[in-house]
Design an enzyme around this catalytic site. Structure first.
Site, PDB file in Angstrom:
ATOM      1  CB  SER B   8      40.180  38.112  37.235  1.00 28.95           C
ATOM      2  OG  SER B   8      39.736  37.984  35.852  1.00 28.95           O
ATOM      3  CG  HIS B   9      38.680  32.404  35.173  1.00 27.29           C
ATOM      4  ND1 HIS B   9      37.712  32.738  36.020  1.00 27.29           N
ATOM      5  CD2 HIS B   9      38.672  31.190  34.730  1.00 27.29           C
ATOM      6  CE1 HIS B   9      37.082  31.705  36.247  1.00 27.29           C
ATOM      7  NE2 HIS B   9      37.589  30.473  35.576  1.00 27.29           N
ATOM      8  CB  SER B  10      42.521  37.538  33.046  1.00 22.82           C
ATOM      9  OG  SER B  10      43.565  38.337  32.882  1.00 22.82           O
ATOM     10  CG  ASP B  66      36.600  36.153  36.747  1.00 25.72           C
ATOM     11  OD1 ASP B  66      36.536  35.247  37.507  1.00 25.72           O
ATOM     12  OD2 ASP B  66      37.565  36.448  35.804  1.00 25.72           O
ATOM     13  CB  SER B  69      36.284  27.882  38.247  1.00 26.12           C
ATOM     14  OG  SER B  69      36.522  28.568  37.260  1.00 26.12           O
TER      15      SER B  69
END
Lengths: 235, 126
Positions: B8-10, B66, B69
């Site tokens: 995930s980006h987070s 997600d 990118s």
């Protein structure tokens, strides 16, 4: 070989400086339709790349490009890492026998192919591809069909990329973070297309400087005539 | 066993999703990874390579992602890693839960786990 390597190192440094200067402009563009990190990501990634390649001992062009790509891949925490960095690493193989008109065309085509493959974007999706496709096609045609020198061809390609950037303004994004905005992405210039143009402009300016400095043409089987006095073709 | 990586980006989101999937995943190895490596939002391939290597136990790794990118960086990481890994085209949380359950089957293969993850695309909530 080492002269060519030095020229590519100079190009990476020029790109890093330009992207640092454009940091807030790119961030502004990315704030409108994206996640507002493009300016920072690109400036940080290229500045790290410039530092890395400055450390290389008498490198050849392929090594400089590959090192740049690898650095971008690990320093840029967004889509620009794999798109710019991954594609540079992949296309660097085309420069292993040095920079000639022919290898530059192969490099550009391979780079474009990898960007499209990785990002799954085509012309009209409002991405860097909108600047890249016309630029690469123009470069290839200028070299192969119109018999222009590589630098003249690059100047034409930059002009084509510029039109590609303009083309991104009125269209709706269907790839990348901007696609989440749907119609609200219309009317905004794409940040990735814009940074692609900046990179190409710096490559052109370094290429022009290098060839003006080099009184004698580099050994180059593919382009027999190297103009001694560059006249940038303006449309 | 087939292993899982949640990208995930987070980083926090990846950890939370892995936590939810672990409840259903028995002994399945689930590695969360995310963030730009500098405390911000993003994804970097090097971290994903580490997660792939940690999750690979011999039968391959299914990767849940997600946004855009994350997909690209997961692809890059798979090219860089020796793990036999595939990205599942699935919603990241529901796909991870499905994949975790599928991975507990004695007959689980890389393909069967990925298929189950991708089946989460068609689950109606209402």
């Amino acid at each position: 070989m080492s002269d060519e390597g030095r020229a590519v190192v100079a190009a990476v440094k020029a790109v890093a400086e330009r992207l640092e200067a454009e940091r807030s402009h790119l961030t502004e563009l990315d704030s409108a339709i994206g996640d507002a990190d493009h300016g920072g990501n690109m400036a940080r990634g290229w500045s790290a790349a410039a530092e890395e390649v400055a450390e290389l001992d008498d490198p050849d062009p392929a090594t400089v490009v590959k090192t740049t790509g690898k650095t971008l891949m690990s320093e840029v925490g967004g889509a620009s890492g794999p798109l710019y960095g991954g594609s540079l690493v992949f296309a660097s193989a085309e420069l292993e026998d040095g920079v000639t008109a022919e290898s530059a065309v192969a490099f550009a085509e391979t780079y474009l192919e990898k960007v499209q493959d990785r990002g799954d974007a085509t012309v009209g999706d409002k991405t860097m591809v909108d600047a890249l496709v016309p630029a690469v096609h123009t470069f290839k045609k200028s070299v192969e069909t119109d018999d222009l020198s590589p630098v003249e061809a690059l100047a034409k390609a930059v002009a084509a990329a510029e039109r590609g950037v303009d083309f991104t303004v009125p269209i709706r994004a269907s790839k990348g973070r901007a696609s989440y905005l749907g119609w609200r992405s219309v009317g905004h210039q794409d940040p990735g297309a814009t940074s692609t143009l900046y990179i190409m402009e710096e490559l052109l300016s370094v290429a022009q400087e290098e060839l003006e400095v080099a009184e004698e043409p580099t050994v180059d089987a593919a382009s027999p005539t190297v103009p001694d006095g560059e006249e940038a073709t303006e449309d | 066993m087939v292993g899982l990586v949640v990208v995930s980006h987070s980083r926090k989101a990846a950890e939370g999703i892995a936590e939810v999937a672990t409840e259903m995943g028995g002994d399945t190895r689930i590695e969360p990874v995310g963030g730009d490596g500098q405390g911000g939002i993003g994804t970097v391939p090097d971290d994903i390579v580490d997660a792939l290597d940690a999750a690979e136990e011999g039968d391959g790794v299914v990767v849940l992602v997600d946004l855009g990118s994350a997909v690209m960086n997961a692809d890059v990481a798979i090219e860089m890693s020796d793990a036999d890994a595939v990205v599942a085209d699935a919603p990241v949380l529901e796909g991870a839960v499905n994949a975790a359950v599928a991975a507990t089957s004695p007959k689980a293969t890389l393909d069967s786990v990925r298929e189950q993850a991708e089946a989460a695309r068609d689950v109606d909530k209402l």
